[in-house]
Design a protein around this motif. Structure first.
Motif, PDB file in Angstrom:
ATOM      1  N   THR A  31       0.220  -1.014   0.681  1.00  0.00           N
ATOM      2  CA  THR A  31       0.239   0.230  -0.200  1.00  0.00           C
ATOM      3  C   THR A  31       0.548   1.265   0.076  1.00  0.00           C
ATOM      4  O   THR A  31       2.002   1.029  -0.171  1.00  0.00           O
ATOM      5  N   CYS A 217      -5.443   4.737  -1.886  1.00  0.00           N
ATOM      6  CA  CYS A 217      -4.408   4.305  -1.097  1.00  0.00           C
ATOM      7  C   CYS A 217      -3.756   2.755  -0.941  1.00  0.00           C
ATOM      8  O   CYS A 217      -2.769   2.716  -1.037  1.00  0.00           O
ATOM      9  N   SER A 218      -5.012   2.001  -1.207  1.00  0.00           N
ATOM     10  CA  SER A 218      -4.500   0.339   0.366  1.00  0.00           C
ATOM     11  C   SER A 218      -4.171  -0.287  -1.779  1.00  0.00           C
ATOM     12  O   SER A 218      -4.582  -1.372  -0.834  1.00  0.00           O
TER      13      SER A 218
END
Length: 714
Positions: A31, A217-218
């Motif tokens: 991530t 973002c993950s």
């Protein structure tokens, strides 16, 4: 609202120098937050992009990589305003239609504000200006790239950057924004840009073809870290015969330890050292020996750039000095080799700096002493770079004397009265009575006449024999600082007068290659000239001091007259990487083999090379395309060189096109359609490029590298 027009400009790209920043591509997908934590722990930060480094990085990507940019950083700062390392975002390179800055418009209220503003997908694409007066933000940056390999990393190497420096242009009316256009397809272009939804807090990925794309973002992606190349400073102190103390600079970040390597011809030490104490005492070293030390900071199981230092230990002292031979003006010294190593020996004559000398053997002949002088000789061992020397050992001796001997007369004698004086000043030097039949006059001046008178004495002292006299001579001292100053047809000779007495000087001129005498002159001056000589020829000059029939040791020097320059330089052939240069030998040297020095220089690259040849042509290889080279040819004779002849040539260019799109917006009606406004902007750009790529040469301007700048309407 004024119509927006586009100006498209082309410039030939050139290689730019690179700074000292290293980039590391990690293939283990993470991530965005995980990637940043790893970059901060093991490097400096996630990568921040500039117009300079984005092209090099994109050349090595085959998928999307996390970079150090997200919508908000540092507790809700202004959107897209700073990189993860705190640098301001000074340019943008978005994929067309990105980022999606808001959810779809509210169909009821139909309200727009800044937070709901969305960039139209096709209006500016990757050329979007920043929101805060981009004209005042310079879009230039200089960064060096030194990509290194490491375990579990992909190394970026053998980069040949091609970068255009872009600068925003201020005008009195409208503002022109500059940007970089890029491709829209990459190796995995379809998958990389599949997302087309609004993301509240997106993180940015660098697509394989160099454009930016906002993602969740993950999402698990590979990522790019950077670290400035570490340059520390290792030091050596307390150097003795067998010991030294090593210290070094602390490495950046979380350093787990240091690896120290110490090497010489007969010594090899490798040790791991704690990160807490940054000193180490080296022992069991050999005197007078060079050691090379490297200290590697260890960070996350990888070696950083080493801190380097080299040093010599102190040479051992010479145990004693022997005087093996003494003449009127020379003394021969010898000594045993000290323990360990040394580069050379220094011989110094106390209070006589002109007599100091060096030697690489355990003996030396000190010449040019004043006859009868008292001298102290000091000898010590030195290392090659003269950074440290051994302790001195000394010895004292006299030079120059005259020995007198006589036969014992018939009958009885009780002894002899001996009187010694110097003719030049008629000064009595000695008046003694002795019983033996020899006498040595010491501490005599150079070039002197020494008179000795001996009278035989009877035992009761009532009568003396007839006096007998004899004359002895000391040789004159030799000249010093013999210097030859040549021109093409003359050699001017000068020297320093010797100490002591002398009458004249004999000056002999010979051809060095045949030892044939050209001229032999007598002079009482300390200079002489030999005219009407051949150019580029080695001559030997020997000067001898004369005092009556006595001669000093000769002093000789060899030098060349200045050679004449070659003629008629011509470029016979050139392409992108080769230039063939020809010339003619000087008329005086026709049929004689000559050595030429052929030099080329490229001002833009700060590059100079010199080649030696005996031919009258030379082919230059591995040149850079589109570069103006200046060529010089000289004739070389010994250490002398002729004045150069010059010519220049620009190699064929490999044209590479860089496109810059400029937008014009003005409150003045029809301003952007005015050809004068566009011409002014183009002239400003040409002046800026010319400062980098051209040089003034007399009344003209010469391009150091090939470049062109043109525009057309889109």
């Amino acid at each position: 609202m004024d119509r927006i027009q586009h100006l498209i400009l082309w410039a030939v790209l050139v290689e730019c120098c690179v700074a000292e920043r290293q980039y590391f591509l990690h293939s283990n997908s993470s991530t965005w937050e995980q990637a940043r934590l790893h970059c901060q722990a093991c490097y400096k930060e996630m990568v921040s992009l500039t117009p300079d480094n984005i092209q090099q990085l994109a050349q090595n990507l085959n998928s999307s990589y996390w970079i150090g940019l997200r919508k908000t950083l540092n507790n809700g700062s202004f959107p897209w305003s700073s990189w993860s390392n705190g640098d301001p975002v000074t340019f943008q390179n978005w994929y067309p239609g990105r980022p999606i800055l808001s959810k779809p418009k509210d169909p009821v209220n139909n309200i727009f504000n800044y937070n709901n503003y969305s960039i139209p997908p096709n209006d500016c694409g990757c050329c979007c200006p920043s929101q805060s007066n981009p004209a005042s933000v310079p879009l230039t940056s200089t960064t060096d790239y030194s990509f290194t390999e490491n375990e579990n990393m992909t190394a970026l190497s053998t980069m040949t950057p091609a970068v255009t420096t872009m600068t925003s242009v201020m005008t009195s009316g409208p503002t022109f924004f500059t940007g970089v256009t890029g491709g829209t397809n990459g190796t995995n272009g379809t998958n990389e840009t599949a997302t087309d939804v609004y993301i509240e807090e997106p993180c940015i990925a660098l697509l394989s073809f160099g454009l930016w794309f906002d993602k969740i973002c993950s999402e698990l992606l590979p990522y790019i870290c950077y670290e400035d190349r570490f340059y520390g400073n290792a030091n050596i102190t307390n150097k003795t015969l067998h010991n030294a103390t090593l210290s070094w600079t602390r490495g950046p970040g979380d350093i787990s330890g240091y690896r120290v390597e110490v090497k010489s011809t007969d010594y090899n030490l490798t040790l791991n050292h704690s990160s807490l104490n940054r000193t180490y005492d080296l022992s069991n070293l050999t005197a007078g020996t060079q050691y090379r030390v490297q200290v590697f900071p260890i960070k996350c199981w990888r070696d950083l750039n080493p801190q380097n230092v080299s040093f010599y230990t102190k040479p051992d002292v010479i145990k004693y000095i022997n005087i093996t031979n003494v003449s009127e003006t020379n003394i021969f010294l010898s000594w045993p080799a000290p323990e360990g190593n040394r580069g050379f020996y220094s011989i110094q004559v106390r209070d006589q700096p002109n007599l100091n000398m060096i030697t690489r053997t355990e003996s030396a002949e000190v010449k040019g002493l004043i006859p009868g002088g008292l001298y102290m000789f000091e000898v010590n061992a030195n290392v090659e770079d003269k950074s440290i020397e051994g302790d001195q050992t000394n010895i004292t001796s006299y030079s120059n004397s005259v020995d007198f001997q006589w036969e014992q007369p018939a009958g009885n004698t009780s002894g002899y009265r001996v009187e010694v004086w110097v003719e030049e000043n008629n000064k009595m030097r000695s008046n003694i009575t002795q019983s033996y039949t020899n006498y040595t006059a010491e501490k005599l001046p150079s070039g002197a006449k020494i008179w000795l008178r001996v009278v035989a004495l009877v035992p009761d002292g009532s009568v003396e024999g007839e006096p007998s006299a004899a004359m002895g001579l000391t040789t004159p001292d030799k000249v010093t600082n013999l210097l030859l100053v040549p021109t093409a047809d003359t050699i001017n000779v000068t020297w320093t007068l010797p100490q002591g007495n002398f009458e004249t000087f004999s000056v002999q001129l010979k051809l060095n290659f045949s030892n044939k005498e050209v001229e032999n002159s007598i002079t009482n001056a300390s200079h002489i000239s030999f005219p009407s000589l051949m150019a580029g020829v080695a001559y030997n000059v020997t000067v001898t001091t004369l005092n009556g029939d006595l001669k000093s040791e000769p002093e000789s020097v060899t030098n060349f007259t200045l050679p004449l320059p070659p003629q008629s330089p011509k470029i016979n052939f050139f392409n992108q990487s080769h230039v063939n240069l020809t010339w003619q030998a000087p008329m005086e040297y026709q049929g004689v083999q000559i050595t030429y020095l052929v030099k080329y220089s490229a001002e833009f690259w700060n590059r100079t090379r010199i080649h030696k040849t005996t031919n009258t042509s030379y082919m230059f290889h591995n040149l850079t395309a589109g570069t103006n080279y200046i060529f010089e040819i000289r004739v070389k004779a010994g250490t002398q060189e002729s004045v150069p002849i010059e010519t220049s040539q620009t190699t064929n260019a490999t044209v590479r096109v860089q496109t810059m799109t400029m937008e014009c917006a003005s409150s003045k009606p029809s301003f952007c359609e005015d050809i004068g406004a566009r011409t002014e902007v183009l002239n400003q750009l040409k002046k800026r490029f010319s400062k980098t790529f051209s040089r003034d040469q007399g009344d003209s301007v010469v391009d150091n590298v090939f470049w062109e700048l043109a525009w057309r309407e889109a």
